[in-house]
Design a protein around this motif. Structure first.
Motif, PDB file in Angstrom:
ATOM      1  N   ALA A 161       0.854  -1.195   0.000  1.00 48.28           N
ATOM      2  CA  ALA A 161       0.000   0.000   0.000  1.00 48.28           C
ATOM      3  C   ALA A 161       0.885   1.239   0.000  1.00 48.28           C
ATOM      4  CB  ALA A 161      -0.933   0.017   1.210  1.00 48.28           C
ATOM      5  N   GLN A 162       0.274   2.364  -0.349  1.00 50.87           N
ATOM      6  CA  GLN A 162       0.894   3.680  -0.254  1.00 50.87           C
ATOM      7  C   GLN A 162      -0.131   4.641   0.322  1.00 50.87           C
ATOM      8  OE1 GLN A 162       2.346   4.878  -4.094  1.00 50.87           O
ATOM      9  NE2 GLN A 162       3.733   3.125  -4.305  1.00 50.87           N
ATOM     10  N   SER A 163       0.339   5.711   0.937  1.00 50.51           N
ATOM     11  CA  SER A 163      -0.589   6.717   1.458  1.00 50.51           C
ATOM     12  C   SER A 163      -1.191   7.495   0.293  1.00 50.51           C
ATOM     13  CB  SER A 163       0.134   7.661   2.411  1.00 50.51           C
ATOM     14  OG  SER A 163       1.197   8.326   1.738  1.00 50.51           O
ATOM     15  N   SER A 164      -2.455   7.846   0.431  1.00 52.92           N
ATOM     16  CA  SER A 164      -3.130   8.560  -0.653  1.00 52.92           C
ATOM     17  C   SER A 164      -2.989  10.074  -0.536  1.00 52.92           C
ATOM     18  CB  SER A 164      -4.619   8.190  -0.674  1.00 52.92           C
ATOM     19  OG  SER A 164      -5.250   8.584   0.550  1.00 52.92           O
ATOM     20  N   THR A 165      -2.545  10.548   0.628  1.00 57.88           N
ATOM     21  CA  THR A 165      -2.357  11.996   0.831  1.00 57.88           C
ATOM     22  C   THR A 165      -1.057  12.239   1.586  1.00 57.88           C
ATOM     23  OG1 THR A 165      -3.518  12.045   2.963  1.00 57.88           O
ATOM     24  CG2 THR A 165      -4.856  12.325   0.958  1.00 57.88           C
ATOM     25  N   PRO A 166      -0.488  13.437   1.457  1.00 57.01           N
ATOM     26  CA  PRO A 166       0.740  13.757   2.205  1.00 57.01           C
ATOM     27  C   PRO A 166       0.535  13.781   3.713  1.00 57.01           C
ATOM     28  CG  PRO A 166       0.439  15.276   0.351  1.00 57.01           C
ATOM     29  CD  PRO A 166      -0.835  14.501   0.498  1.00 57.01           C
ATOM     30  N   GLN A 167      -0.722  13.866   4.171  1.00 57.99           N
ATOM     31  CA  GLN A 167      -0.988  13.893   5.602  1.00 57.99           C
ATOM     32  C   GLN A 167      -0.652  12.567   6.283  1.00 57.99           C
ATOM     33  OE1 GLN A 167      -1.922  16.424   7.619  1.00 57.99           O
ATOM     34  NE2 GLN A 167      -1.550  17.713   5.810  1.00 57.99           N
ATOM     35  N   LEU A 168      -0.572  11.482   5.487  1.00 54.93           N
ATOM     36  CA  LEU A 168      -0.246  10.155   6.017  1.00 54.93           C
ATOM     37  C   LEU A 168       1.138   9.779   5.512  1.00 54.93           C
ATOM     38  CD1 LEU A 168      -1.603   7.905   7.734  1.00 54.93           C
ATOM     39  CD2 LEU A 168      -2.295   6.821   5.590  1.00 54.93           C
ATOM     40  N   THR A 169       2.106   9.695   6.367  1.00 51.79           N
ATOM     41  CA  THR A 169       3.490   9.448   5.973  1.00 51.79           C
ATOM     42  C   THR A 169       3.963   8.080   6.472  1.00 51.79           C
ATOM     43  OG1 THR A 169       4.388  10.459   7.991  1.00 51.79           O
ATOM     44  CG2 THR A 169       3.992  11.904   6.101  1.00 51.79           C
ATOM     45  N   GLY A 170       4.961   7.547   5.779  1.00 54.55           N
ATOM     46  CA  GLY A 170       5.556   6.276   6.199  1.00 54.55           C
ATOM     47  C   GLY A 170       5.626   5.296   5.062  1.00 54.55           C
ATOM     48  N   SER A 171       5.771   4.023   5.416  1.00 52.69           N
ATOM     49  CA  SER A 171       5.887   2.944   4.438  1.00 52.69           C
ATOM     50  C   SER A 171       5.342   1.666   5.057  1.00 52.69           C
ATOM     51  CB  SER A 171       7.348   2.754   4.014  1.00 52.69           C
ATOM     52  OG  SER A 171       8.129   2.339   5.130  1.00 52.69           O
ATOM     53  N   SER A 173       6.959  -0.977   5.653  1.00 52.58           N
ATOM     54  CA  SER A 173       7.926  -1.589   6.564  1.00 52.58           C
ATOM     55  C   SER A 173       7.916  -0.927   7.940  1.00 52.58           C
ATOM     56  CB  SER A 173       9.334  -1.525   5.966  1.00 52.58           C
ATOM     57  OG  SER A 173       9.708  -0.175   5.727  1.00 52.58           O
ATOM     58  N   SER A 174       7.612   0.382   7.995  1.00 52.82           N
ATOM     59  CA  SER A 174       7.609   1.096   9.277  1.00 52.82           C
ATOM     60  C   SER A 174       6.208   1.468   9.742  1.00 52.82           C
ATOM     61  CB  SER A 174       8.446   2.373   9.158  1.00 52.82           C
ATOM     62  OG  SER A 174       7.923   3.244   8.156  1.00 52.82           O
ATOM     63  N   GLY A 175       5.210   1.335   8.856  1.00 52.89           N
ATOM     64  CA  GLY A 175       3.852   1.747   9.173  1.00 52.89           C
ATOM     65  C   GLY A 175       3.604   3.186   8.715  1.00 52.89           C
ATOM     66  N   PHE A 176       2.349   3.579   8.711  1.00 53.60           N
ATOM     67  CA  PHE A 176       1.967   4.919   8.275  1.00 53.60           C
ATOM     68  C   PHE A 176       1.431   5.699   9.478  1.00 53.60           C
ATOM     69  CE2 PHE A 176       1.664   2.263   4.507  1.00 53.60           C
ATOM     70  CZ  PHE A 176       2.283   3.042   3.525  1.00 53.60           C
ATOM     71  N   VAL A 177       1.886   6.968   9.596  1.00 48.52           N
ATOM     72  CA  VAL A 177       1.510   7.807  10.734  1.00 48.52           C
ATOM     73  C   VAL A 177       0.814   9.064  10.225  1.00 48.52           C
ATOM     74  CG1 VAL A 177       2.325   9.018  12.801  1.00 48.52           C
ATOM     75  CG2 VAL A 177       3.505   6.959  12.006  1.00 48.52           C
ATOM     76  N   LEU A 178      -0.285   9.431  10.859  1.00 48.55           N
ATOM     77  CA  LEU A 178      -0.999  10.657  10.515  1.00 48.55           C
ATOM     78  C   LEU A 178      -0.244  11.856  11.092  1.00 48.55           C
ATOM     79  CD1 LEU A 178      -3.654  11.512   9.078  1.00 48.55           C
ATOM     80  CD2 LEU A 178      -4.726  11.540  11.343  1.00 48.55           C
ATOM     81  N   ARG A 179       0.058  12.839  10.247  1.00 49.55           N
ATOM     82  CA  ARG A 179       0.842  13.997  10.696  1.00 49.55           C
ATOM     83  C   ARG A 179       0.097  14.812  11.752  1.00 49.55           C
ATOM     84  NH1 ARG A 179       5.038  15.901   7.341  1.00 49.55           N
ATOM     85  NH2 ARG A 179       5.338  14.706   5.417  1.00 49.55           N
ATOM     86  N   THR A 180      -1.205  14.966  11.584  1.00 46.84           N
ATOM     87  CA  THR A 180      -1.982  15.873  12.433  1.00 46.84           C
ATOM     88  C   THR A 180      -2.206  15.264  13.819  1.00 46.84           C
ATOM     89  OG1 THR A 180      -3.123  16.655  10.458  1.00 46.84           O
ATOM     90  CG2 THR A 180      -4.107  17.186  12.597  1.00 46.84           C
ATOM     91  N   PRO A 181      -1.797  15.925  14.890  1.00 45.31           N
ATOM     92  CA  PRO A 181      -2.093  15.425  16.249  1.00 45.31           C
ATOM     93  C   PRO A 181      -3.598  15.491  16.511  1.00 45.31           C
ATOM     94  CG  PRO A 181      -0.331  17.073  16.279  1.00 45.31           C
ATOM     95  CD  PRO A 181      -0.963  17.152  14.927  1.00 45.31           C
ATOM     96  N   VAL A 189      -8.878  10.111   9.255  1.00 48.10           N
ATOM     97  CA  VAL A 189      -9.150   9.434   7.977  1.00 48.10           C
ATOM     98  C   VAL A 189      -7.809   8.984   7.412  1.00 48.10           C
ATOM     99  CG1 VAL A 189     -11.349  10.538   7.420  1.00 48.10           C
ATOM    100  CG2 VAL A 189      -9.239  11.734   6.893  1.00 48.10           C
ATOM    101  N   LEU A 190      -7.672   7.694   7.237  1.00 47.74           N
ATOM    102  CA  LEU A 190      -6.401   7.087   6.822  1.00 47.74           C
ATOM    103  C   LEU A 190      -6.623   6.388   5.487  1.00 47.74           C
ATOM    104  CD1 LEU A 190      -5.510   5.483  10.269  1.00 47.74           C
ATOM    105  CD2 LEU A 190      -4.895   7.764   9.448  1.00 47.74           C
ATOM    106  N   TRP A 222      -9.214   2.998   4.804  1.00 48.20           N
ATOM    107  CA  TRP A 222      -9.927   2.489   3.632  1.00 48.20           C
ATOM    108  C   TRP A 222      -9.067   2.578   2.381  1.00 48.20           C
ATOM    109  CZ3 TRP A 222      -9.692   7.566   4.479  1.00 48.20           C
ATOM    110  CH2 TRP A 222      -9.844   8.457   3.412  1.00 48.20           C
ATOM    111  N   ARG A 223      -9.541   1.895   1.360  1.00 50.59           N
ATOM    112  CA  ARG A 223      -8.876   1.948   0.063  1.00 50.59           C
ATOM    113  C   ARG A 223      -9.360   3.205  -0.656  1.00 50.59           C
ATOM    114  NH1 ARG A 223      -9.877  -2.008  -5.084  1.00 50.59           N
ATOM    115  NH2 ARG A 223      -8.001  -1.481  -6.259  1.00 50.59           N
ATOM    116  N   ASP A 224      -8.503   4.210  -0.700  1.00 52.26           N
ATOM    117  CA  ASP A 224      -8.867   5.520  -1.230  1.00 52.26           C
ATOM    118  C   ASP A 224      -8.720   5.512  -2.756  1.00 52.26           C
ATOM    119  OD1 ASP A 224      -9.575   8.106  -1.492  1.00 52.26           O
ATOM    120  OD2 ASP A 224      -7.827   8.962  -0.460  1.00 52.26           O
ATOM    121  N   PHE A 225      -9.589   4.743  -3.373  1.00 55.56           N
ATOM    122  CA  PHE A 225      -9.562   4.634  -4.837  1.00 55.56           C
ATOM    123  C   PHE A 225     -10.979   4.386  -5.325  1.00 55.56           C
ATOM    124  CE2 PHE A 225      -9.591   1.864  -8.588  1.00 55.56           C
ATOM    125  CZ  PHE A 225      -8.902   2.650  -9.490  1.00 55.56           C
ATOM    126  N   LYS A 226     -11.370   5.140  -6.336  1.00 59.24           N
ATOM    127  CA  LYS A 226     -12.709   5.009  -6.893  1.00 59.24           C
ATOM    128  C   LYS A 226     -12.604   4.980  -8.407  1.00 59.24           C
ATOM    129  CE  LYS A 226     -17.314   7.090  -6.801  1.00 59.24           C
ATOM    130  NZ  LYS A 226     -18.149   8.199  -6.262  1.00 59.24           N
TER     131      LYS A 226
END
Length: 438
Positions: A161-171, A173-181, A189-190, A222-226
């Motif tokens: 998978a890849q993040s669909s927006t810059p607000q979700l960072t990571g990979s 192998s390390s997991g994805f983290v939401l930038r906004t506290p 929304v992830l 969710w899968r952010d693809f339509k």
């Protein structure tokens, strides 16, 4: 005159008495000479000639046995077989024989264990070849392992998978983290994209926009693809949720405060989070590759895999022979040991096993002879790609002589070498028989 006649009659009677056994033994002697003695002598002689049999090469073929990597592998594997299989077969047979004496359904158990002896080793090898397939959907062994793997974690929800927006960072192998506290009452929304289509079930429900809850942090993965387009980072109709994803709630220092899993529609919630700021992350375990099977038929595990199949066949033989010896043991001796205060383990180790020593030696020596000649089960279990790694002396002899190489000089030398290895074991067996008769 009468004395001479009587002497001739007695001599003739003794001659006929000797002739009758010879007449009965003659067919067996003829077959022995034709099928054993002559081929043995011819093979020994042929081992000193080259591939075509036209040139006398002395001991070159025997030297090649110990200088060719494939043949050295065969010798090493035979050493492993002799060191492991006879002991395991004897031990398993002993355990089965002792334990089945104490169960009511012993006859059914012995029948089931002995059943593999009713088929050929080649057929048993075909069975285990199918059971050892790497794909859990085909191989029984890996299917059983997969059941336990799924029960204790198994694979992640998706593998890529890849993040669909810059607000979700990571990979992955390390997991994805939401930038906004986030704080209690906020929503996350992830959105993920670049997910293999076949990893999202077709009947997966559509993702739902998360609803805020007091004292909790809620969200959706969710899968952010339509198909046909859509807006990144926005939960829209037709976009499917990712169920089974592992979500982490982290504090400002990056420590994990709580974990949860997403529902089939991708929704999740962290309840009673308290005060302070937190970050929501999709754990790397969400992207763990599911169990794909152990390569039992690969070069590293092919020899243990064949050994397991061989033990499966011969454990029944050992059990039946040892059980027969066990039934002949005087029960008074066992009861006397128990009366003297011996535990069951002490009775087994100091009474049962020593009294079964002659039977155990029969099984053990028989198995040594058998594993030195093991051939067909390896040919049927090991695929062509790993036969060199599973090679043994008997199989090397067949492959060298009849498997396409057609080097009958070297093949004969391997056969003689195997014959020399078997002779000491046969001599030990004969000596044991004579000692028991004496």
């Amino acid at each position: 005159m009468e004395a001479a006649t009587v002497t001739r009659r007695r001599g003739g009677g003794r001659g006929r008495a000797r002739l009758v056994p010879l007449l009965f033994l003659a067919p067996a002697l003829i077959f022995l000479v034709v099928w054993v003695i002559y081929p043995t002598i011819w093979t020994i002689g042929r081992s000193f000639f080259d591939r075509d049999g036209g040139t006398f090469v002395w001991f070159d073929n025997y030297q090649e046995i110990f200088t060719t990597d494939t043949l050295l592998t065969a010798i090493r594997n035979n050493v492993i077989w002799v060191a492991v299989v006879p002991a395991l077969v004897t031990a398993i047979g002993l355990i089965f024989a002792v334990l089945t004496e104490r169960v009511r359904w012993s006859t059914a158990f012995k029948t089931a264990v002995f059943m593999p002896m009713a088929i050929s080793l080649f057929a048993a090898g075909v069975i285990w070849r199918i059971m050892d397939e790497k794909d859990p959907a085909q191989g029984t062994v890996n299917a059983v392992i997969k059941v336990f793997d799924d029960a204790f974690g198994g694979g992640g929800a998706v593998t890529a998978a890849q993040s669909s927006t810059p607000q979700l960072t990571g990979s992955i192998s390390s997991g994805f983290v939401l930038r906004t506290p986030l704080r209690a009452g906020d929503t996350a929304v992830l959105g993920l994209t670049a997910i293999p289509p076949d990893e999202i079930p077709r009947d997966a429900p559509d993702a739902q926009q998360p609803s805020a809850e007091a004292g909790a942090i809620t969200g959706t993965v969710w899968r952010d693809f339509k198909p046909g387009g859509g807006r990144p980072g926005v939960v829209e109709p037709g976009e499917q949720g990712i169920g089974g994803a592992t979500l982490e709630l982290r504090d400002n220092g990056g420590g994990v405060v709580a974990t949860t899993s997403s529902e089939p529609d991708g929704s999740f919630a962290f309840d009673d989070v308290g005060s302070g700021q937190f970050r929501v992350a999709i754990a790397s375990s969400t992207f763990t590759t599911p169990f794909e099977g152990v390569s039992w038929l690969g070069e590293k595990l092919i020899t243990p895999a064949v050994m397991i199949a061989y033990i499966w066949v011969w454990a029944g033989f050992a059990m039946v022979i040892i059980a027969a010896g066990l039934s002949a043991i005087s029960r008074e001796v066992l009861e006397a040991a128990r009366t003297d205060g011996a535990t069951e383990w002490q009775v087994f180790r100091r009474v049962t096993v020593p009294m079964l020593a002659p039977v155990l030696s029969v099984v053990f020596i028989t198995m040594i002879i058998n594993v030195l000649k093991v051939f067909d089960i390896i040919l049927s279990v090991a695929p062509q790609s790993s036969q060199d790694d599973a090679n043994v002396i008997a199989l090397a002899m067949w492959r060298t002589s009849f498997g396409g190489v057609n080097d009958f000089g070297l093949g004969s030398a391997i056969a003689v070498f195997l014959f020399l290895l078997v002779i000491p074991v046969l001599a030990l067996n004969i000596r044991r028989f004579k000692r028991e008769e004496g």
